[in-house]
Write an enzyme that holds these catalytic residues in place. Structure first.
Site, mmCIF file in Angstrom:
data_model
loop_
_atom_site.group_PDB
_atom_site.id
_atom_site.type_symbol
_atom_site.label_atom_id
_atom_site.label_comp_id
_atom_site.label_asym_id
_atom_site.label_seq_id
_atom_site.Cartn_x
_atom_site.Cartn_y
_atom_site.Cartn_z
ATOM 1 C CD GLU A 65 -2.641 -1.709 2.178
ATOM 2 O OE1 GLU A 65 -2.377 -1.280 3.311
ATOM 3 O OE2 GLU A 65 -3.321 -2.754 1.996
ATOM 4 C CD GLU A 111 1.667 -8.450 3.121
ATOM 5 O OE1 GLU A 111 0.846 -8.929 3.912
ATOM 6 O OE2 GLU A 111 1.838 -7.243 2.986
ATOM 7 N N GLY A 142 -6.506 -7.975 1.039
ATOM 8 C CA GLY A 142 -7.819 -7.389 1.282
ATOM 9 C C GLY A 142 -8.871 -7.784 0.261
ATOM 10 C CB SER A 178 -7.058 -13.000 1.659
ATOM 11 O OG SER A 178 -7.433 -11.799 1.005
#
Ligand code: PGA
Length: 252
Positions: A98, A168, A174, A213
């Protein structure tokens, strides 16, 4: 067997009173977990002091979600490694997708943050991972390789256990769509090979954790894989029950 790591990344969630309640529930939920496991929570900066107070003398450690690479000075809005240690952090998450994607954080910024943090005595979780577009065009390994090499090459590391790599895949964060254990293992094994090339035998101590997730119903099979040493948890870490269940499964 490496020491397992389960880390909850709270992202930009939790006002202080919410952070307090979540922490209290996690502390009581995991207090009897005795396995060979590091349990981490990463609150937003504004909740570090309240969470830090609640976890001192428990089996939980605290991480920050980001850091700056200078120690002090005219850097409005930034937080230094020394400040994080002062606030009770033992760990810091660096290069989360992010931050790379939304805030334009580059490999070279990530590297500066890693060096500064290790230099000041913080342990680091370095995040890497490919986007959906990169995966679909067959570039997963190329991207992850260049991120890991840029982050870790020629790093002076007195204790390899101070570095954790979090794989990731961006498309799994998400979205409710996790990488299958086999997909994740394939990338983790490659990361193991890359860290082996960089650090030689010492790389055995570097843990590689998976994020994207992760929930109580998929953690077990992910942790079954040879090169998956733990998990970085987003959404499920905001719910004390789910986080505690994940920790307990990992600690078994
Ligand atoms: P998620 O986030 O578990 O909500 O997918 C993981 C992360 O971003 O660390």
């Amino acid at each position: 067997m490496k020491r397992m790591m389960i880390a909850g990344n709270w992202k930009m969630n939790m006002l202080r009173h919410e952070a307090k309640e979540l922490t209290q529930n996690i502390v009581s939920g995991v207090k009897d977990v005795k396995g060979d496991i590091d349990i981490l929570v990463a609150p937003p900066f504004t909740a570090l002091d309240i969470v830090g107070g609640l976890i001192s003398d428990t089996n939980i450690k605290m991480a920050a979600q980001d850091v700056f690479w200078e120690d002090r000075g005219a850097f409005t809005g930034e937080i230094s490694p020394a400040m994080l240690i002062d606030a009770g952090c033992k760990w810091v998450i660096i290069g989360h997708s992010e931050r790379r994607g939304i805030l334009g954080e580059t490999d070279s910024i990530v590297r500066k943050k890693i060096k500064a943090s290790l230099g000041d005595g913080l342990n680091v979780i370095v995040c890497v991972g490919e986007t959906l577009k990169e995966r679909e065009s067959g570039k997963t390994i190329k991207i992850v390789r260049s991120q890991v090499e840029s982050a870790l090459t020629e790093l002076e590391l007195d204790e390899p256990g101070k570095v954790v790599v979090a794989y990731e895949p961006v498309w799994a964060i998400g979205t409710g769509k996790n990488a299958t254990p086999e997909e994740a293992e394939h990338v983790h094994a490659t990361i193991r090979e890359i860290t082996g090339n960089i650090f030689g035998q010492d790389s055995e101590r570097i843990r590689i954790i998976y994020g994207g997730s992760v929930k109580e119903d998929n953690i077990k099979e992910l942790l079954h894989m040879e090169n998956i040493d733990g998990a970085l948890i987003g959404g499920a870490g905001l719910n004390a029950d789910s986080f505690v269940k994940i920790v307990k499964i990992a600690g078994e």
